[in-house]
Write a protein that holds these residues in place. Structure first.
Motif, PDB file in Angstrom:
ATOM      1  N   VAL A   1      51.171  44.497  67.274  1.00  0.00           N
ATOM      2  CA  VAL A   1      51.542  43.176  67.397  1.00  0.00           C
ATOM      3  C   VAL A   1      50.303  42.178  67.754  1.00  0.00           C
ATOM      4  CG1 VAL A   1      52.433  41.871  69.089  1.00  0.00           C
ATOM      5  CG2 VAL A   1      53.554  43.818  68.614  1.00  0.00           C
ATOM      6  N   ILE A   2      49.306  42.918  68.447  1.00  0.00           N
ATOM      7  CA  ILE A   2      48.114  42.092  68.716  1.00  0.00           C
ATOM      8  C   ILE A   2      47.402  41.982  67.206  1.00  0.00           C
ATOM      9  CG2 ILE A   2      45.718  42.382  69.459  1.00  0.00           C
ATOM     10  CD1 ILE A   2      46.862  43.665  71.858  1.00  0.00           C
ATOM     11  N   ARG A   3      46.932  42.948  66.574  1.00  0.00           N
ATOM     12  CA  ARG A   3      46.545  42.714  65.012  1.00  0.00           C
ATOM     13  C   ARG A   3      47.402  41.806  64.097  1.00  0.00           C
ATOM     14  NH1 ARG A   3      45.688  48.226  66.577  1.00  0.00           N
ATOM     15  NH2 ARG A   3      47.516  48.924  65.494  1.00  0.00           N
ATOM     16  N   ARG A   4      48.781  42.153  64.252  1.00  0.00           N
ATOM     17  CA  ARG A   4      49.309  41.195  63.408  1.00  0.00           C
ATOM     18  C   ARG A   4      49.402  39.710  63.609  1.00  0.00           C
ATOM     19  NH1 ARG A   4      53.524  44.003  63.414  1.00  0.00           N
ATOM     20  NH2 ARG A   4      54.637  43.049  65.315  1.00  0.00           N
ATOM     21  N   ALA A   5      49.209  39.281  64.841  1.00  0.00           N
ATOM     22  CA  ALA A   5      49.071  37.917  65.223  1.00  0.00           C
ATOM     23  C   ALA A   5      47.854  37.445  64.891  1.00  0.00           C
ATOM     24  CB  ALA A   5      49.229  37.729  66.833  1.00  0.00           C
ATOM     25  N   TRP A   6      46.699  38.172  65.279  1.00  0.00           N
ATOM     26  CA  TRP A   6      45.321  37.776  64.884  1.00  0.00           C
ATOM     27  C   TRP A   6      45.118  37.679  63.350  1.00  0.00           C
ATOM     28  CZ3 TRP A   6      41.947  35.439  67.459  1.00  0.00           C
ATOM     29  CH2 TRP A   6      40.629  35.600  67.190  1.00  0.00           C
ATOM     30  N   ARG A   7      45.555  38.396  62.546  1.00  0.00           N
ATOM     31  CA  ARG A   7      45.329  38.287  61.203  1.00  0.00           C
ATOM     32  C   ARG A   7      46.321  37.155  60.488  1.00  0.00           C
ATOM     33  NH1 ARG A   7      46.330  44.183  60.902  1.00  0.00           N
ATOM     34  NH2 ARG A   7      48.785  43.544  60.509  1.00  0.00           N
ATOM     35  N   ARG A   8      47.301  36.729  61.216  1.00  0.00           N
ATOM     36  CA  ARG A   8      48.185  35.410  60.778  1.00  0.00           C
ATOM     37  C   ARG A   8      47.324  34.169  61.362  1.00  0.00           C
ATOM     38  NH1 ARG A   8      53.647  34.247  60.012  1.00  0.00           N
ATOM     39  NH2 ARG A   8      53.483  32.023  59.025  1.00  0.00           N
TER      40      ARG A   8
ATOM     41  N   ARG B   1      43.979  33.769  61.665  1.00  0.00           N
ATOM     42  CA  ARG B   1      42.946  33.676  60.663  1.00  0.00           C
ATOM     43  C   ARG B   1      43.335  33.000  59.576  1.00  0.00           C
ATOM     44  NH1 ARG B   1      40.290  37.384  58.495  1.00  0.00           N
ATOM     45  NH2 ARG B   1      38.272  36.547  58.450  1.00  0.00           N
ATOM     46  N   LYS B   2      44.722  33.611  58.881  1.00  0.00           N
ATOM     47  CA  LYS B   2      45.163  33.129  57.790  1.00  0.00           C
ATOM     48  C   LYS B   2      45.628  31.530  57.506  1.00  0.00           C
ATOM     49  CE  LYS B   2      48.283  34.246  53.925  1.00  0.00           C
ATOM     50  NZ  LYS B   2      49.241  35.234  53.494  1.00  0.00           N
ATOM     51  N   GLU B   3      46.145  31.309  58.705  1.00  0.00           N
ATOM     52  CA  GLU B   3      46.522  29.845  59.042  1.00  0.00           C
ATOM     53  C   GLU B   3      45.514  28.952  59.362  1.00  0.00           C
ATOM     54  OE1 GLU B   3      49.728  28.826  58.544  1.00  0.00           O
ATOM     55  OE2 GLU B   3      50.517  30.805  57.735  1.00  0.00           O
ATOM     56  N   VAL B   4      44.516  29.378  60.099  1.00  0.00           N
ATOM     57  CA  VAL B   4      43.451  28.413  60.841  1.00  0.00           C
ATOM     58  C   VAL B   4      42.457  28.123  59.724  1.00  0.00           C
ATOM     59  CG1 VAL B   4      42.041  28.068  62.539  1.00  0.00           C
ATOM     60  CG2 VAL B   4      44.448  28.743  63.009  1.00  0.00           C
TER      61      VAL B   4
ATOM     62  N   ARG C   1      37.968  41.189  62.867  1.00  0.00           N
ATOM     63  CA  ARG C   1      38.547  42.201  63.791  1.00  0.00           C
ATOM     64  C   ARG C   1      38.880  41.407  65.222  1.00  0.00           C
ATOM     65  NH1 ARG C   1      35.343  47.058  64.624  1.00  0.00           N
ATOM     66  NH2 ARG C   1      33.724  45.235  65.343  1.00  0.00           N
ATOM     67  N   VAL C   2      39.804  41.725  65.890  1.00  0.00           N
ATOM     68  CA  VAL C   2      39.943  41.381  67.278  1.00  0.00           C
ATOM     69  C   VAL C   2      38.735  41.429  68.058  1.00  0.00           C
ATOM     70  CG1 VAL C   2      41.627  41.631  69.244  1.00  0.00           C
ATOM     71  CG2 VAL C   2      42.600  41.709  67.061  1.00  0.00           C
ATOM     72  N   TYR C   3      38.300  42.802  67.776  1.00  0.00           N
ATOM     73  CA  TYR C   3      37.001  43.102  68.485  1.00  0.00           C
ATOM     74  C   TYR C   3      35.903  42.223  68.574  1.00  0.00           C
ATOM     75  CZ  TYR C   3      34.712  46.915  70.957  1.00  0.00           C
ATOM     76  OH  TYR C   3      34.083  47.658  72.104  1.00  0.00           O
ATOM     77  N   ASP C   4      35.853  41.177  67.357  1.00  0.00           N
ATOM     78  CA  ASP C   4      35.008  40.236  67.326  1.00  0.00           C
ATOM     79  C   ASP C   4      34.918  39.303  68.284  1.00  0.00           C
ATOM     80  OD1 ASP C   4      33.870  41.357  64.854  1.00  0.00           O
ATOM     81  OD2 ASP C   4      35.191  40.348  63.692  1.00  0.00           O
ATOM     82  N   LEU C   5      35.923  39.208  69.224  1.00  0.00           N
ATOM     83  CA  LEU C   5      36.076  38.280  70.139  1.00  0.00           C
ATOM     84  C   LEU C   5      35.208  38.813  71.269  1.00  0.00           C
ATOM     85  CD1 LEU C   5      39.973  37.642  70.459  1.00  0.00           C
ATOM     86  CD2 LEU C   5      38.144  35.858  69.943  1.00  0.00           C
TER      87      LEU C   5
END
Length: 292
Positions: free
Chosen positions: A201-208, A210-213, A226-230
């Protein structure tokens, strides 16, 4: 055997770090087979004749770091999601502001969040990290759950780590706890049906997000891939703000050598001062001005 171990299912080669790790595991397996007299010798190539593995770098790619505006847009989009947006926003904000690992944020208990009174002048709080819930797969846990409860990475099983909670994160966490009606003993970050927040869920939300923003160019780049980049962004911001490396290492749960090796290329903002220091030392007199 080495070719199979160094190739992914799609036929592409695995990362160099994965290849080295796999070869080490194979070597242990073969040495065990020799001890049990299944094999007479280790067939893996050794010495100068062994195939050299590609070099890898532990340093963070500076292109993956987010600036303040990019992070704000990404987290803002996540917060506006109709399904679980505010909950995921709290997760990402904790990584961005506190630099914790994903498995550490997922394991946070409400009692581990030490927040000041709402009317206090100083809104700095603390996060007490002592447990991690990494994803290891159902087939590898005794409980059949995807995540496993462990101690902090690289520390004793009962060790703890305290991380400062800046006012911006204090406000986010306080609002999250009040909205969700959480009490000490409850997980701070929960899935829709309770329990650990799923990594998928975390990775899917982050990918979406990035794609939208992000622009098409930014989306195709390493920027926040990657989420880890935060976490990488947070630790880099601390170092660039002048926080001593030893303090950042303590907050991040790293050793100082690992911290500096990982983030040395990302530290900036101090170059002008360093240039002035270098220029002021060891300056030779100008021969023309001295009449030589």
């Amino acid at each position: 055997m080495l070719q199979a171990a160094g190739t992914k299912l799609d036929g592409n080669p695995v990362a160099a770090s994965t290849a080295r790790r796999t070869k080490r595991a194979l070597n242990v397996l073969i040495e065990h087979a020799i001890k049990k007299k299944v094999l007479k010798e280790n067939p893996l190539p050794k010495g100068k004749g062994a195939a050299a593995a590609s070099k890898t770098s532990s340093a963070v790619d500076k292109r993956s770091l987010l600036n303040k505006e990019q992070a704000a847009k990404l987290l803002g989009w996540v917060h506006a999601r109709p399904r679980g947006g505010p909950r995921l926003h709290t997760f990402f904000a904790t990584m961005y502001y506190a630099g914790a690992r994903p498995e550490e944020v997922v394991a946070l208990d409400v009692g581990d969040v030490r927040l000041p009174d709402a009317d206090a002048d100083d809104q700095w709080g603390e996060l007490l990290l002592h447990t991690a819930h990494p994803e290891v797969g159902r087939q590898w846990t005794n409980t059949g759950e995807v995540r496993e409860q462990r101690g902090l990475k690289g520390r004793a099983a009962d060790d703890t780590r305290t991380v400062p909670c800046r006012p911006a994160l204090t406000r986010i966490l306080r609002a999250h706890i009040e909205k969700e009606g959480l009490k000490p003993g409850d997980l701070l970050m929960q899935g829709e049906k309770g329990g650990d927040l799923a990594g998928s869920v975390i990775r899917r939300a982050w990918r979406r997000a990035r794609k939208e923003v992000l622009t098409p160019y930014e989306f195709g780049s390493p920027l926040g891939r990657r989420v880890y980049d935060l976490r990488h962004t947070c630790l880099t911001n601390w170092l660039n703000a002048g926080v001593p490396a030893a303090t950042v290492a303590e907050w991040a749960g790293n050793s100082v050598p690992v911290l500096l090796a990982t983030y040395a290329r990302c530290i900036d903002g101090q170059l002008d001062d360093l240039k002035q220091r270098i220029e002021g030392e060891g300056e030779l007199p100008d021969p023309a001005a001295a009449g030589v």
